[in-house]
Design a protein around this motif. Sequence first.
Motif, mmCIF file in Angstrom:
data_model
loop_
_atom_site.group_PDB
_atom_site.id
_atom_site.type_symbol
_atom_site.label_atom_id
_atom_site.label_comp_id
_atom_site.label_asym_id
_atom_site.label_seq_id
_atom_site.Cartn_x
_atom_site.Cartn_y
_atom_site.Cartn_z
ATOM 1 N N UNK A 254 0.843 -1.168 0.000
ATOM 2 C CA UNK A 254 0.000 0.000 0.000
ATOM 3 C C UNK A 254 0.899 1.245 0.000
ATOM 4 N N UNK A 255 0.630 2.159 -0.931
ATOM 5 C CA UNK A 255 1.463 3.355 -1.025
ATOM 6 C C UNK A 255 1.237 4.277 0.168
ATOM 7 N N UNK B 135 -8.014 8.940 -0.235
ATOM 8 C CA UNK B 135 -8.397 8.474 1.102
ATOM 9 C C UNK B 135 -9.620 7.564 1.051
ATOM 10 N N UNK B 136 -10.580 7.887 0.204
ATOM 11 C CA UNK B 136 -11.757 7.022 0.057
ATOM 12 C C UNK B 136 -11.328 5.655 -0.469
ATOM 13 N N UNK C 22 -9.036 -0.993 2.989
ATOM 14 C CA UNK C 22 -8.916 -1.486 4.365
ATOM 15 C C UNK C 22 -10.182 -2.218 4.802
ATOM 16 N N UNK C 23 -11.348 -1.714 4.398
ATOM 17 C CA UNK C 23 -12.607 -2.401 4.715
ATOM 18 C C UNK C 23 -12.623 -3.804 4.123
ATOM 19 N N UNK D 261 -12.247 -9.760 5.080
ATOM 20 C CA UNK D 261 -11.675 -11.051 4.737
ATOM 21 C C UNK D 261 -11.106 -11.779 5.950
ATOM 22 N N UNK D 262 -10.907 -11.054 7.048
ATOM 23 C CA UNK D 262 -10.318 -11.693 8.230
ATOM 24 C C UNK D 262 -11.373 -12.135 9.203
#
Length: 58
Positions: A1-2, A44-45, A51-52, A57-58
């Motif tokens: 992720x940048x 940011x969106x 991240x969501x 997935x976890x």
Amino acid sequence: MEKLNYSRINWKDRVLTDAGEVKEEGTALNADNLNRMDEMIGKLVNRVNELEEKVQKT
């Protein structure tokens, strides 16, 4: 992720004298400044959405 970097503009109000003359120019409200913010909001969106997906997935 940048890694996201953002340089704040630090907006300033235009200051007028009692006679209504410009004593100090404020920060320009223009396409360049607004597009900078718009681009970062989009990034940011996208980051929040990524991240969501990872959390789900976890």
